[in-house]
Design a protein around this motif. Structure first.
Motif, PDB file in Angstrom:
ATOM      1  N   ASN A  85     -10.804  -0.834 -21.583  1.00 30.84           N
ATOM      2  CA  ASN A  85     -11.775  -0.051 -22.592  1.00 30.84           C
ATOM      3  C   ASN A  85     -11.292  -0.006 -24.041  1.00 30.84           C
ATOM      4  O   ASN A  85     -10.219  -0.529 -24.494  1.00 30.84           O
ATOM      5  N   GLU A  86     -12.085   0.651 -24.813  1.00 28.81           N
ATOM      6  CA  GLU A  86     -11.965   0.704 -26.336  1.00 28.81           C
ATOM      7  C   GLU A  86     -10.627   1.256 -26.716  1.00 28.81           C
ATOM      8  O   GLU A  86      -9.963   0.822 -27.544  1.00 28.81           O
ATOM      9  N   GLN A 103     -25.671  10.055 -12.416  1.00 29.61           N
ATOM     10  CA  GLN A 103     -25.807   9.785 -13.861  1.00 29.61           C
ATOM     11  C   GLN A 103     -24.629   9.025 -14.622  1.00 29.61           C
ATOM     12  O   GLN A 103     -23.546   8.923 -14.101  1.00 29.61           O
ATOM     13  N   LEU A 104     -24.843   7.963 -15.522  1.00 28.01           N
ATOM     14  CA  LEU A 104     -23.799   7.133 -16.120  1.00 28.01           C
ATOM     15  C   LEU A 104     -23.197   8.130 -17.075  1.00 28.01           C
ATOM     16  O   LEU A 104     -23.609   8.906 -17.852  1.00 28.01           O
ATOM     17  N   PRO A 105     -21.720   8.219 -17.133  1.00 30.63           N
ATOM     18  CA  PRO A 105     -20.768   8.879 -17.877  1.00 30.63           C
ATOM     19  C   PRO A 105     -20.989   8.257 -19.386  1.00 30.63           C
ATOM     20  O   PRO A 105     -20.875   7.325 -19.783  1.00 30.63           O
ATOM     21  N   HIS A 106     -21.278   9.337 -20.189  1.00 32.33           N
ATOM     22  CA  HIS A 106     -21.686   8.988 -21.679  1.00 32.33           C
ATOM     23  C   HIS A 106     -21.295  10.201 -22.465  1.00 32.33           C
ATOM     24  O   HIS A 106     -22.119  11.047 -22.511  1.00 32.33           O
ATOM     25  N   GLU A 107     -20.129  10.065 -23.215  1.00 35.32           N
ATOM     26  CA  GLU A 107     -19.570  11.085 -24.003  1.00 35.32           C
ATOM     27  C   GLU A 107     -18.984  10.364 -25.192  1.00 35.32           C
ATOM     28  O   GLU A 107     -17.500  10.261 -24.949  1.00 35.32           O
ATOM     29  N   ILE A 130     -15.088  10.935 -26.538  1.00 30.08           N
ATOM     30  CA  ILE A 130     -14.237  11.313 -25.578  1.00 30.08           C
ATOM     31  C   ILE A 130     -13.989  10.550 -24.446  1.00 30.08           C
ATOM     32  O   ILE A 130     -12.845  10.234 -23.933  1.00 30.08           O
ATOM     33  N   VAL A 131     -15.214   9.990 -24.029  1.00 30.23           N
ATOM     34  CA  VAL A 131     -14.813   8.756 -22.737  1.00 30.23           C
ATOM     35  C   VAL A 131     -14.829   7.497 -23.618  1.00 30.23           C
ATOM     36  O   VAL A 131     -15.855   7.259 -23.949  1.00 30.23           O
ATOM     37  N   PRO A 132     -13.778   6.792 -23.424  1.00 28.94           N
ATOM     38  CA  PRO A 132     -13.872   5.449 -24.034  1.00 28.94           C
ATOM     39  C   PRO A 132     -14.732   4.623 -23.174  1.00 28.94           C
ATOM     40  O   PRO A 132     -14.984   4.630 -22.112  1.00 28.94           O
ATOM     41  N   GLU A 133     -15.508   3.791 -24.115  1.00 26.12           N
ATOM     42  CA  GLU A 133     -16.459   2.626 -23.653  1.00 26.12           C
ATOM     43  C   GLU A 133     -15.783   1.629 -22.887  1.00 26.12           C
ATOM     44  O   GLU A 133     -14.559   1.180 -23.378  1.00 26.12           O
TER      45      GLU A 133
END
Lengths: 238, 182, 529
Positions: free
Chosen positions: B64-65, B120-124, B127-130
């Motif tokens: 991830n990023e 649902q898809l996690p999307h923050e 905070i949450v790295p892509e």
């Protein structure tokens, strides 16, 4: 029976005429790495690991199919050959999905061993992560194409020893894969006698017994040579 | 002589390599005497990867990023970067998601198709790295100095790799004891 | 059928032929540009004018200038019409009695034609490939007669050896040596195979020979059969050549009816039959061992050589396998002699070679030139150079197995050894011209993609090495590659070249290696900053 003398890595060797360089090396106690070679079935020269240098010949030749000749001077461990073998194994790892840690053959895999032999600690080539299927339709066995290196040992053992010819290769190039029957699910191929020789022949964890989990597969490629010897010479020796 | 500045980093992996590192048991005390642990999830509380690190064990692939950012920083600030374990060397189990063909199908599979309640898809953002499209081995992102395969590499292999480095020598990564995958 | 019969057919045909013949090309290229309609209209116009007793239109094979088709040539006055449309037909006939045709007139003395030396294509574009009589009328099957009655198999082989003919499929192996090897092998059953699985991008020499003069190939094969002691031949031709297949079928049938194929050929004790095998279009089946497997009904995979097919080939029997153009040279050698043939060309490359001249070039088409001619003569004089004042940057020869030759080496003579020395190869005869706007890395990538798709997948260096090379080139073109990637690319090229099982893999890196050798700056300019 006539005899040919040659040298392998400067060691003099005498073998019967018609023997291959690989056989001669074995008699002399010299190991030449192989993956597609399997005692008891025909050779195809596909894995290119057994390539050797022969003095006076400007091409590298596969030891498994090259017959010995009088006065031949063979080298099996030159810097060039070592480098090419390493690259070959890296290419094999990069083209499939070889995840040793979750493989049935972990610890008993010829590809994994080969990586150690050639000193491969990583692949310089990008992993390709192909999308390949797993066929669990057979009641006793399964095939995971992610782990297949297309050595065609299963193809040959089934056609030449069992005589069923369940396996063959479909497509070409990077799209090649072994098929059962007419590209049917393995379990639906009537020709399969469920003898399990392909499982013993498979150098990796591609073909395995159902129910085996990580590290539980132990294949027995020597069984096939035993069967051939028993059949041809009526000698049950291992 | 200054103490060797030593770090370990945990990227996309199961932390098994770090567990194996802890299996070094009493040798850890010897190690601690010879190095200064400047960054490690199991040996240090610092949250920012420091400068001038001599040796760093990197566990895990780049998924991830966050991993991507950290590995570039690690490379920039580290003399000897060691790919530590199969995930770092081959991307290993985390890379099994690559066969699904990208980040989106992976998220959909995990959070929508297999989700139970509140799919649902996690999307923050922030905070949450892509997720990256593919999980990659470390050396496909930055140059690596030493490769230590194994899932996990056992404690003996880790020790045999680190000991020469403590003496300023390069370990010989050869033979079944040192480089067997899996 | 004996010699007298052969001569009688020739005589009869000459009687039949009209004083004025309009050659209308009916090969694949011109057919695609409505040449059959042109031919029909010409015929109608002749009938309409009542000229049938002294004018005829003949559907002929390829005249070579494919870029300007459909072509019509009026004989004996040699007037050439280019890009003829069906509407032009009537005016062409009217022009026979004075006046001017609406079709564009070409120059039959243009260097494109004048610099050629036609041995294989001697009668290509002059005779109707679907009528054996026309072939016999120009001396067809006389060479076979001569071989059967005036020569022994040994003297035939001696003649071929002395001629210096080398295999035209690409490798350049001495043909006489190959024949001698097969002839010397023990065994009652031997085979002759004609490799017509032409597959290089941009190459259509063999197709043209088969479409234009199929009997020439049949005669060459029969002579080969006699020389090596084979009574059965196969032509392996790809399914993408339907017209060539149709004309071959017709030719074989006519040859059998006329006693020049089949049993007791020309009333001698020699039997020889030819069968056609149609390939499914896999490039690798042009490799001789893969081709043999394919004829046997197996998967078209190459196998390690030795043993070479000369020793153990089709069904385990000694097998002579030559390319279309090689067989098409035999008649001339037997008729005119080895001394004549070996006087053409260079020290080690004798005779002529057909090239398919394509790419960024004014005059596209097929040319047959003597060995030793320079690339400059071919590209600039015959080909007319790059259109619209562009500059030649490189010439690619040998297809996916060959290499790119930079403009600075245009004075290289075209022969087997010179091309090999500069990192390319003769190949089967594809010649693609590139101008200053061509990216050589893209060219390398194109050929690598071709090899990646065409590798059979049997051996690992070729199966996966080509994929990795293609990916590295793509990475470079995307400006993501490092200098380490370039180093890896170079060593992988060497590895694939040295470790692959068959010629496809062994030569697959050549387009990369040759562009890397001559256009390194272009590679380095793409490296990630």
């Amino acid at each position: 029976m006539s005899v040919k003398t040659l040298t392998i890595n400067d060691t003099p060797v005498a073998v019967e005429a018609g023997a291959t360089i690989l056989e001669a090396a074995k008699q002399a106690g010299i190991t030449i790495p192989t993956l597609c070679h399997l005692e008891g079935v025909s050779d195809v020269g596909a894995c290119r690991l057994c390539l050797v240098e022969i003095k006076g010949i400007n091409k590298l030749l596969p030891a498994c199919v090259t017959e010995v000749a009088e006065g031949m001077e063979v080298q099996t461990e030159t810097a060039k050959l070592r480098e090419y073998r390493k690259m070959t194994v890296e290419l094999l790892f990069s083209e499939g999905n070889h995840v040793c840690s979750v493989c049935v053959a972990n610890g008993a895999c010829e590809l994994q061993d080969m990586a150690v032999t050639v000193g491969m600690d990583h692949s310089r080539f990008s992993y390709r992560f192909p999308d390949r299927p797993i066929d669990i339709s057979h009641p006793s066995f399964a095939i995971d194409h992610n782990r297949c290196i297309l050595c065609t040992r299963c193809v040959r053992v089934c056609a030449e020893i069992e005589g069923a010819h369940v396996w063959d290769v479909a497509n070409r190039g990077e799209k090649c894969y072994v098929i059962s029957g007419l590209d049917q699910p393995w379990g639906e191929v009537n020709a399969c006698t469920s003898c399990g020789k392909c499982v013993e022949a498979c150098p990796t964890g591609a073909i395995f017994h159902k129910g085996e989990t990580t590290g539980e597969k132990t294949s027995d490629p020597g069984l096939l040579d035993f069967l051939v010897t028993a059949r041809k010479k009526q000698q049950w020796i291992r | 002589m200054d103490k060797i500045r030593f770090a370990t980093v945990w990227l996309a992996g199961c932390s098994g390599c770090h567990m194996s590192f802890l299996d070094l048991d009493e040798w850890l005390l010897e190690l601690a005497a010879q190095v200064e642990v400047v960054y490690s999830p199991v040996g240090c509380d610092l949250k920012i990867y420091p400068e001038n690190v001599d040796v760093c064990l990197v566990e895990g692939g780049i998924a991830n990023e966050d991993n991507l950012e950290l590995i570039h920083l690690v490379r920039k600030n580290t003399k000897t970067l060691i790919s530590f374990g199969d995930c770092a060397v081959t991307a290993n189990v985390p890379a099994m998601r690559n066969m699904l063909g990208g980040a989106e199908p992976v998220l959909k599979r995990a959070y929508l198709e297999l989700g139970d309640l509140q799919r649902q898809l996690p999307h923050e953002p922030g905070i949450v790295p892509e997720l990256l499209e593919q999980v990659l081995p470390v050396h496909e992102i930055v140059p690596v100095d030493i490769f230590m395969p194994g899932c996990p590499p056992d404690a003996n292999r880790i020790r045999a790799t680190l000991e020469p480095l403590l003496k300023g020598e390069k370990p010989l990564m050869q033979g079944r004891e040192m480089i067997k995958f899996g | 059928m004996d010699l007298a019969h052969l001569q009688a057919i020739a005589e009869q045909e000459k009687q039949r032929q009209r004083a004025i013949r309009l050659h209308c090309c009916t090969s694949t290229g011109c057919q695609a540009a409505e040449s059959l309609q042109v031919k029909d209209n010409l015929k109608k116009a002749i009938e309409k004018k009542g000229l049938g007793d002294r004018v005829e239109v003949v559907g002929v094979g390829c005249m070579g200038f494919c870029g300007r088709g459909p072509l019509v040539q009026v004989e004996p006055e040699r007037k050439l019409y280019e890009e003829v449309t069906p509407e032009d037909a009537e005016s062409i006939i009217n022009a026979l009695e004075g006046g001017k045709a609406t079709a564009k007139e070409g120059d039959p003395d243009h260097p494109f034609f004048a610099r050629q030396m036609r041995i294989v294509r001697e009668h290509s574009g002059e005779i109707d490939p679907e009528r054996i009589e026309e072939y016999i009328a120009v001396g067809g099957y006389q060479a076979l007669y001569k071989a059967l009655y005036e020569m022994t198999p040994a003297t035939v082989i001696e003649e071929i050896t002395k001629s210096g003919l080398r295999g035209r499929g690409g490798g350049g192996y001495p043909t006489g040596l190959k024949w001698a090897t097969v002839a010397k092998m023990p065994g009652n059953q031997k085979y002759v195979i004609c490799n017509a699985d032409e597959g290089d991008p941009g190459a259509f020499m063999d197709r043209s020979v088969l479409e234009s003069d199929p009997h020439l190939v049949l005669e060459g094969m029969a002579i080969a059969g006699y020389a090596v002691g084979a009574n059965h031949g196969y032509i392996y031709v790809r399914a993408e050549y339907p017209l060539a297949i149709k004309r071959l079928q017709k030719a074989i049938q006519q040859a059998k009816q006329n006693g020049v194929l089949g049993t007791q050929i020309l009333e001698s004790p020699f039997d020889f039959k030819i069968d056609i095998r149609i390939g499914a279009g896999a490039f690798v089946c042009g490799e001789e061992t893969a081709l043999i497997q394919s004829i046997e009904g197996g998967r078209g995979n190459p196998r390690p050589r030795p043993p070479y097919p000369a020793e153990r080939g089709l069904r385990g029997c000694p097998t002579l396998i030559n390319n279309v153009e090689t067989f098409a040279n035999i008649k001339a050698i037997i008729t005119k002699g080895a001394d004549w043939y070996s006087s053409i060309g260079t020290a080690n490359s004798k005779g002529t070679k057909i090239f398919a001249l394509t790419g960024k070039i004014k005059n596209n088409g097929l040319i047959e030139v003597p060995m030793g001619i320079t690339l400059r003569e071919i590209v600039l004089e015959m080909g007319g150079g790059v259109p619209d004042g562009g500059e030649v940057k490189a010439v690619q020869t040998g297809g996916p197995s060959g290499g790119c030759i930079p403009a600075s080496l245009l004075d290289t003579p075209v022969d087997y050894d010179s091309l090999l020395k500069i990192g390319s190869m003769m190949g089967s005869g594809g010649m693609v011209v590139m101008d200053q706007n061509t990216s050589m890395v893209e060219v390398a990538q194109f050929y690598m993609e071709f090899c990646r798709e065409e590798t059979c997948g049997k051996c690992i260096p070729c199966r996966t090495g080509t994929v990795q090379l293609h990916n590295l080139l793509t990475k470079l073109l995307d400006k993501r590659a490092t200098t380490q990637d370039l180093e890896l690319m170079e060593s992988l090229c060497q590895m694939v070249k040295e470790t692959s099982l068959c010629g496809l893999g062994q030569t697959a890196p050549n387009p990369v290696l040759s562009t890397w050798r001559y256009f390194r700056d272009e590679y380095l300019a793409l490296v990630k900053a």
